[in-house]
Structures are given as C-alpha cells and as structure tokens.
Design an enzyme around this catalytic site. Structure first.
Site, PDB file in Angstrom:
ATOM      1  N   GLU A  93       5.664   0.181   4.227  1.00  0.00           N
ATOM      2  CA  GLU A  93       6.861   1.007   4.025  1.00  0.00           C
ATOM      3  C   GLU A  93       7.740   0.919   5.274  1.00  0.00           C
ATOM      4  OE1 GLU A  93       5.781   4.807   1.420  1.00  0.00           O
ATOM      5  OE2 GLU A  93       4.432   4.643   3.111  1.00  0.00           O
ATOM      6  N   SER A  95       2.587   8.273   9.692  1.00  0.00           N
ATOM      7  CA  SER A  95       2.531   8.384   8.244  1.00  0.00           C
ATOM      8  C   SER A  95       3.179   9.675   7.767  1.00  0.00           C
ATOM      9  CB  SER A  95       1.099   8.293   7.722  1.00  0.00           C
ATOM     10  OG  SER A  95       0.177   8.710   8.661  1.00  0.00           O
ATOM     11  N   ASN A 100       2.520   8.469   0.851  1.00  0.00           N
ATOM     12  CA  ASN A 100       1.750   9.678   1.158  1.00  0.00           C
ATOM     13  C   ASN A 100       2.223  10.908   0.386  1.00  0.00           C
ATOM     14  OD1 ASN A 100      -0.296   8.653   2.657  1.00  0.00           O
ATOM     15  ND2 ASN A 100       0.711   8.922   4.618  1.00  0.00           N
ATOM     16  N   HIS A 119       5.298   1.418   8.238  1.00  0.00           N
ATOM     17  CA  HIS A 119       4.034   2.061   7.896  1.00  0.00           C
ATOM     18  C   HIS A 119       3.092   1.112   7.159  1.00  0.00           C
ATOM     19  CE1 HIS A 119       1.788   5.450   5.625  1.00  0.00           C
ATOM     20  NE2 HIS A 119       1.230   5.222   6.789  1.00  0.00           N
TER      21      HIS A 119
HETATM   22  N1  CAA Z   1     -10.912  -7.599   7.439  1.00  0.00           N
HETATM   23  C1  CAA Z   1     -11.495  -8.602   6.745  1.00  0.00           C
HETATM   24  N2  CAA Z   1     -12.315  -8.394   5.693  1.00  0.00           N
HETATM   25  C2  CAA Z   1     -12.539  -7.105   5.338  1.00  0.00           C
HETATM   26  C3  CAA Z   1     -11.963  -6.001   6.007  1.00  0.00           C
HETATM   27  C4  CAA Z   1     -11.116  -6.292   7.108  1.00  0.00           C
HETATM   28  N3  CAA Z   1     -10.529  -5.336   7.824  1.00  0.00           N
HETATM   29  N4  CAA Z   1     -12.361  -4.853   5.427  1.00  0.00           N
HETATM   30  C5  CAA Z   1     -13.182  -5.202   4.408  1.00  0.00           C
HETATM   31  N5  CAA Z   1     -13.283  -6.558   4.366  1.00  0.00           N
HETATM   32  C6  CAA Z   1     -14.082  -7.366   3.449  1.00  0.00           C
HETATM   33  C7  CAA Z   1     -15.465  -6.797   3.237  1.00  0.00           C
HETATM   34  O1  CAA Z   1     -16.328  -7.091   4.306  1.00  0.00           O
HETATM   35  C8  CAA Z   1     -15.865  -7.494   1.976  1.00  0.00           C
HETATM   36  O2  CAA Z   1     -16.298  -8.803   2.298  1.00  0.00           O
HETATM   37  P1  CAA Z   1     -17.489  -9.522   1.484  1.00  0.00           P
HETATM   38  O3  CAA Z   1     -16.898  -9.835   0.158  1.00  0.00           O
HETATM   39  O4  CAA Z   1     -17.779 -10.746   2.280  1.00  0.00           O
HETATM   40  O5  CAA Z   1     -18.623  -8.564   1.436  1.00  0.00           O
HETATM   41  C9  CAA Z   1     -14.538  -7.599   1.193  1.00  0.00           C
HETATM   42  O6  CAA Z   1     -13.496  -7.345   2.158  1.00  0.00           O
HETATM   43  C10 CAA Z   1     -14.445  -6.587   0.114  1.00  0.00           C
HETATM   44  O7  CAA Z   1     -14.724  -5.322   0.666  1.00  0.00           O
HETATM   45  P2  CAA Z   1     -15.738  -4.292   0.036  1.00  0.00           P
HETATM   46  O8  CAA Z   1     -16.848  -5.000  -0.625  1.00  0.00           O
HETATM   47  O9  CAA Z   1     -16.046  -3.270   1.090  1.00  0.00           O
HETATM   48  O10 CAA Z   1     -14.964  -3.503  -1.055  1.00  0.00           O
HETATM   49  P3  CAA Z   1     -13.591  -3.620  -1.792  1.00  0.00           P
HETATM   50  O11 CAA Z   1     -13.553  -4.783  -2.702  1.00  0.00           O
HETATM   51  O12 CAA Z   1     -13.419  -2.249  -2.344  1.00  0.00           O
HETATM   52  O13 CAA Z   1     -12.420  -3.849  -0.713  1.00  0.00           O
HETATM   53  C11 CAA Z   1     -10.832  -2.476   0.372  1.00  0.00           C
HETATM   54  C12 CAA Z   1     -12.245  -3.028   0.388  1.00  0.00           C
HETATM   55  C13 CAA Z   1      -9.831  -3.612   0.457  1.00  0.00           C
HETATM   56  C14 CAA Z   1     -10.701  -1.588   1.595  1.00  0.00           C
HETATM   57  C15 CAA Z   1     -10.595  -1.688  -0.979  1.00  0.00           C
HETATM   58  O14 CAA Z   1     -11.650  -0.791  -1.204  1.00  0.00           O
HETATM   59  C16 CAA Z   1      -9.319  -0.885  -0.994  1.00  0.00           C
HETATM   60  O15 CAA Z   1      -8.249  -1.401  -1.257  1.00  0.00           O
HETATM   61  N6  CAA Z   1      -9.437   0.445  -0.746  1.00  0.00           N
HETATM   62  C17 CAA Z   1      -8.268   1.332  -0.709  1.00  0.00           C
HETATM   63  C18 CAA Z   1      -7.701   1.313   0.668  1.00  0.00           C
HETATM   64  C19 CAA Z   1      -6.441   2.126   0.759  1.00  0.00           C
HETATM   65  O16 CAA Z   1      -5.927   2.693  -0.198  1.00  0.00           O
HETATM   66  N7  CAA Z   1      -5.924   2.207   1.980  1.00  0.00           N
HETATM   67  C20 CAA Z   1      -4.776   3.007   2.284  1.00  0.00           C
HETATM   68  C21 CAA Z   1      -5.202   4.347   2.791  1.00  0.00           C
HETATM   69  S1  CAA Z   1      -3.874   5.390   3.252  1.00  0.00           S
HETATM   70  C22 CAA Z   1      -3.439   4.787   4.792  1.00  0.00           C
HETATM   71  O17 CAA Z   1      -4.012   3.925   5.351  1.00  0.00           O
HETATM   72  C23 CAA Z   1      -2.238   5.312   5.443  1.00  0.00           C
HETATM   73  C24 CAA Z   1      -2.123   6.681   5.831  1.00  0.00           C
HETATM   74  O18 CAA Z   1      -1.007   7.095   5.950  1.00  0.00           O
HETATM   75  C25 CAA Z   1      -3.278   7.574   6.179  1.00  0.00           C
END
Ligand code: CAA
Length: 282
Positions: free
Chosen positions: A152, A119, A191, A140
C-alpha cells in the site's frame, strides 16, 4: 531521480524482510538498528529466507551475492548519508517515528524520499517532523514482505504526486502489486478491512460463541484465508497488533481486541516469536 542506495531503519520482523526484498531487486541496502545483536539476528533470518528461495529456484543470482549488498549499521549516522530512499520500519509509536524522521531529514540528501512502513499512524503527523513533507510517504508491506504481493502506498496531506508515483513504481520494481491511497487515513485500506475481521473474531471469542480453533477453521476452510485469524495474530505478533489497535483508538477506531492483546502482551505471549500466543510454538 537517482535511486541506487536504500536505507531501511529497523531490522525487526518487517525491516529485515524489506531489506531482503530491496537487495533481491539489486539495490545497495543499509540496514540500521540500535544494536549489532538485532542486526546479526536480522541477517541470519535474511540468509535463511534467501536459502529457501534459492532451493526453490526463485532467485536470479546466488543468495550470497544478494546478502553482500546489505550493509548493517548501528544507529543512524553519517555513514548512511548517501541513501536515495529511506524506509522506516520501527515499532508503531508516533514519537519514535518522528525522532527517526527528523534525524533522516538531517542526514539524507535533499532528493531522498523518506517512507514509513507504519500500519496505522498518520503520514502527515510523521512528515511534520521533517522539512520535506512533500517527500514523506507511506509504503506499507505485509509480513513476510518477500512473499506477500500487495504494497500500500499512501499519501500524507503534503506528499507530492511525484513522491507517491516514484514509490509506487519502486514497489513494482520490487516485483510487487502496489495500490495507491490518495488520502491519509489511519490503517490504510487493508488494516481497516482486516481490523474488522479481527474485531469480529475477538467478539465471537469473548462472548463464548466459538473458541479460537473454531474461528480459525472458519477463516481457513470457508473464507479461504491462508491462515486462521488467531494464527495470523500470532504470526504478525500480538504486541504489533496491540500497538496498531492502540494507535487506531487515538483516531476514534475502537478495537474490542485491545484488552485481550494487552493481557497477552503483559504475559509475554506475543505469538510465534515468544513461543506462545493463542497457540504454542515449542
Ligand atoms: N522467506 C522464504 N520462504 C518462506 C518465508 C520467508 N520469509 N516464510 C515462509 N516461507 C516458506 C516456508 O518455509 C515454506 O517452505 P517449504 O515449502 O519449503 O516448507 C513455504 O514458504 C510455505 O510456508 P508454510 O508451509 O509455512 O505455509 P503457507 O503455505 O501458509 O505460507 C505464508 C506461509 C505465505 C506466510 C501464508 O501462510 C500466508 O500468506 N499467510 C498470511 C500472511 C498475511 O496475511 N500477512 C499479512 C499480515 S498483516 C501485516 O503484516 C501488516 C500489518 O499491518 C500488521
């Protein structure tokens, strides 16, 4: 180009999700890491995720069929030498990634593309460890890879247009929306933007202007983020963010969060995975 078998190197937070995604799209997947315990843990997370998607009717075939396409491999050896595409998702350390790429270059067939999920590190510097820099590319994903839509694709100095295009099309085959970045810049685009938001949040916290709960409320309820900034740091892992901030510093991009992340890493407050970060996860 023949592209049937994919090797994912690193079965941690990102690697296991990337392996799951490739298997869901019908590819044969080798998932490699340094020991069987990490691989078993990755497989159980993949099964949990696939069961969730199956429950919601979001899979085209059974979860067990998909899992059967994933073969775990301890280390990197001849058993993965027929992979057509490799993606590395190890921790954010240049030396380690270069060692992995040198090994992949030795093991994989000449047509194989070697991608990195880094990243923040330079694609060109990683590619220097191989004799095929034209086939090295950044790909990415975001956590969790199965749910996050964006990918990306970034070129290093020597990445060929063909390699970048195949990788971009591959992301589409995985059901994602890719963006192409033609210049090797640390932190890609996401990022660089997200980093600014995280930095501003750390400054506001450190100056006592607002606490992390308040900042997270602003992110969720005004900025429309699915998670608050500090929730997201806990979710992606404070150690991961620390390594990213450290490597961006090497390119002159300073992060006001570095000291805060370092303090938390020393206390093993890594976020969700260690049970405590900014928030607690009993
Ligand atoms: N596989 C399948 N289902 C999943 C899952 C996965 N890996 N992770 C979560 N779920 C499911 C949950 O269990 C939940 O299911 P239920 O409806 O049955 O309870 C459903 O998805 C919704 O999850 P949550 O209720 O926990 O909450 P949410 O609606 O907020 O969704 C999320 C979760 C999709 C992670 C959302 O919060 C989100 O988009 N968060 C932001 C994530 C983000 O920005 N990621 C990028 C980070 S930066 C990076 O990764 C790169 C880097 O360079 C460091």
């Amino acid at each position: 180009m023949k592209l049937e078998k994919v090797l994912v190197v690193g079965a941690g937070t990102m690697g296991h999700g990337i392996a799951e995604l490739f298997a869901m799209a019908g590819y044969q997947v080798y998932l490699s890491d340094i020991n069987q315990e990490i691989l078993d843990n990755a497989l159980s997370k993949i099964k949990w995720s696939l069961d969730k998607l199956q429950e919601k009717g979001q899979l085209k075939e059974s979860a067990s069929n998909i899992v059967s396409r994933i073969k775990t491999v301890v280390g990197l050896n001849e058993s993965v030498s027929d992979a057509d595409f490799a993606i590395e998702a190890a921790i954010e350390k240049l030396d380690l990634k270069r060692q992995i790429f040198s090994k992949l270059d030795e093991l994989l067939p000449a047509h194989a593309i070697l991608a990195t999920n880094t990243s923040s590190l330079s694609i060109s510097k990683i590619a220097e460890a191989t004799k095929r820099p034209e086939k090295v590319v950044g790909m990415h994903f975001f956590n969790p890879p199965v749910l996050m839509q964006l990918v990306e694709v970034m070129k290093g100095e020597k990445t060929s247009d063909e390699t970048a295009k195949i990788t971009y099309e591959l992301a589409k085959k995985l059901g994602k929306t890719p963006i192409m970045i033609n210049k090797d810049v640390p932190g890609y685009v996401v990022n660089r933007i997200l980093g600014e938001i995280i930095s501003a949040s750390c400054i506001i916290l450190q100056r006592g202007i607002a606490d992390y709960l308040t900042i997270d409320a602003v992110a969720r309820y005004k900025l429309g983020f699915p998670m608050g900034v500090f929730e997201l740091l806990d979710y992606t892992g404070i150690d991961v963010n620390y390594y990213v901030s450290k490597s961006l510093e090497e390119y002159g991009i300073k992060s006001p969060c570095s000291a805060l992340f370092e303090e938390k890493v020393k206390k093993n407050e890594l976020g969700v995975k260690s049970g405590k970060g900014f928030y607690s996860y009993p």
